[in-house]
Design an enzyme around this catalytic site. Structure first.
Site, PDB file in Angstrom:
ATOM      1  N   GLY A  44       0.867  -1.158   0.000  1.00  0.00           N
ATOM      2  CA  GLY A  44       0.000   0.000   0.000  1.00  0.00           C
ATOM      3  C   GLY A  44       0.906   1.210   0.000  1.00  0.00           C
ATOM      4  CB  CYS A  45       2.247   3.547  -1.446  1.00  0.00           C
ATOM      5  SG  CYS A  45       3.466   2.223  -1.348  1.00  0.00           S
ATOM      6  CB  THR A  46      -0.168   7.927   0.887  1.00  0.00           C
ATOM      7  OG1 THR A  46      -1.157   7.068   1.477  1.00  0.00           O
ATOM      8  CG2 THR A  46      -0.803   9.265   0.534  1.00  0.00           C
ATOM      9  NE  ARG A  78      -4.060   3.778   2.570  1.00  0.00           N
ATOM     10  CZ  ARG A  78      -3.462   3.502   1.402  1.00  0.00           C
ATOM     11  NH1 ARG A  78      -2.403   4.183   1.012  1.00  0.00           N
ATOM     12  NH2 ARG A  78      -3.920   2.546   0.633  1.00  0.00           N
TER      13      ARG A  78
END
Length: 363
Positions: free
Chosen positions: A125-127, A306
């Site tokens: 996952g990431c932002t 998010r």
């Protein structure tokens, strides 16, 4: 359900508190940083980094990760690949992998597997955010969220790749991996990789096999390193073209920032090509783009939103006040920074000395 609703409510309540805090960066630990001389032979060049890790401890931790990822038959197949590494992988990857395996006294196939974690598991996952301030500066920040979080925190490292004492490009990577998920080419562009979960495991395997027998398809993390290191991708536009349209093994999002005004984009990719390129558009008020792990034209799932807290925080800061410090605050919000967050990287191609990576412990 009620727990998720209260958690989301707390996140939005926390936005003004975090953004206004004067102690948001207390306790942040910078990832270790080393330089690597790419003028050395491929099998030797990682030694300056690897010597800082205990080989027996690395083997033990790596074995625990491999046991959860694949079966013995897959490892045996990868060992066959490892035995003919120069045939399957191009320079410099084959030589560097061989040198890493030798240092840690591991099978070459195991290090090949370790370098294909993203292409095999698609479990990250990431932002990532690229923003332009009111003076035209481009800022890029990312959270790397992944499984095996505790182990990867111990393996996170910043490496400056140098030739004749000059840094050609910089990456945040994991010890033992020769490809990148995050990187910067000074005065040219920055790039981060976010996972996009599309397709099936069978399709993953087919594309991996294609990559092994063809020089037209590359592994995802190798794609980033290729873009950072090649002279024909030394600008934002040329790097964007390669990252968007060169065939590779796994779907993903590439988030790219440049060194000039309006140079910022999110590339949404299938395996073979981009399906969308979403760029900064100042004339229409789009002074930042924020990507998590879902197509930007679709709403994020309520179970993993998010995006909305991040967008709200960015708009609360505003274009006049945005910089890397402010973006670190955004990436420190609850949910945005979570129990799976391994590290946060801050970077700007036009301000290459600002590159920094912090090990995170959130949620």
């Amino acid at each position: 359900m009620y727990f998720k609703m209260w958690r989301l409510f707390f996140t939005f309540l926390a936005i003004p508190l975090v953004l206004g805090s004067q102690t948001w960066n207390e306790g942040l630990k910078k990832a270790p940083r080393y330089s690597m001389n790419i003028d050395l032979p491929e099998e030797e060049r990682w030694e300056s980094v690897l010597q800082h890790w205990n080989a027996s401890e690395f083997r033990e931790m790596a074995t625990a990760v491999f046991d959860k990822m694949v079966n013995k038959e897959t490892l045996q197949l990868l060992e066959i690949i490892g035995g003919a590494l120069d045939y399957y992988l191009p320079s410099p990857y084959a030589g560097e992998i061989r040198g890493i395996a030798k240092h840690f006294q591991m099978d070459v196939g195991e290090i090949v597997l370790y370098n294909l974690i993203y292409d095999i598991t698609l479990s990250g996952g990431c932002t990532s955010i690229v923003a332009q301030d009111s003076k035209g500066n481009i800022w890029h920040a990312r959270n790397m969220d992944y499984g095996f979080t505790a182990t990867l925190r111990n393996w996170t490292v910043v490496v400056d790749f140098q030739s004749h004492g000059k840094t050609l490009y910089t990456s945040t990577s994991f010890v033992g991996q020769v490809g990148f998920y995050t990187g910067q080419r000074p005065n040219a562009f920055t790039v981060s990789l976010n996972e996009r979960d599309e397709g099936t495991m069978l399709e993953d395997i087919i594309q991996i096999l294609k990559a092994l027998i063809s020089d037209k398809t590359v592994f995802t993390s190798f794609q980033i390193r290729d873009a950072l290191s090649r002279n024909d991708t030394a600008t934002f536009d040329s790097a964007l073209q390669r990252l968007a349209y060169h065939p590779e093994t796994a779907p993903n999002y590439y988030i790219v920032g440049g060194a000039k005004s309006a140079e910022g984009a999110v590339i949404t990719r299938d395996r073979l090509t981009a399906v969308d390129v979403w760029r900064l558009d100042l004339s229409n008020g789009r002074w930042f783009v924020l990507e998590t792990n879902y197509d930007h034209w679709e709403p994020p799932p309520k179970s993993d939103d998010r995006r909305d807290p991040g967008n709200k925080a960015m708009n609360a800061i505003g274009q006049d006040a945005i910089d890397l410090d402010a973006m670190l605050k955004v990436l420190s919000l609850p949910l945005v920074c979570n129990s799976g967050t391994v590290y946060t990287t801050l970077m700007s191609a036009a301000h290459p000395s600002s590159y920094a990576t912090f090990i995170r412990h959130c949620g």
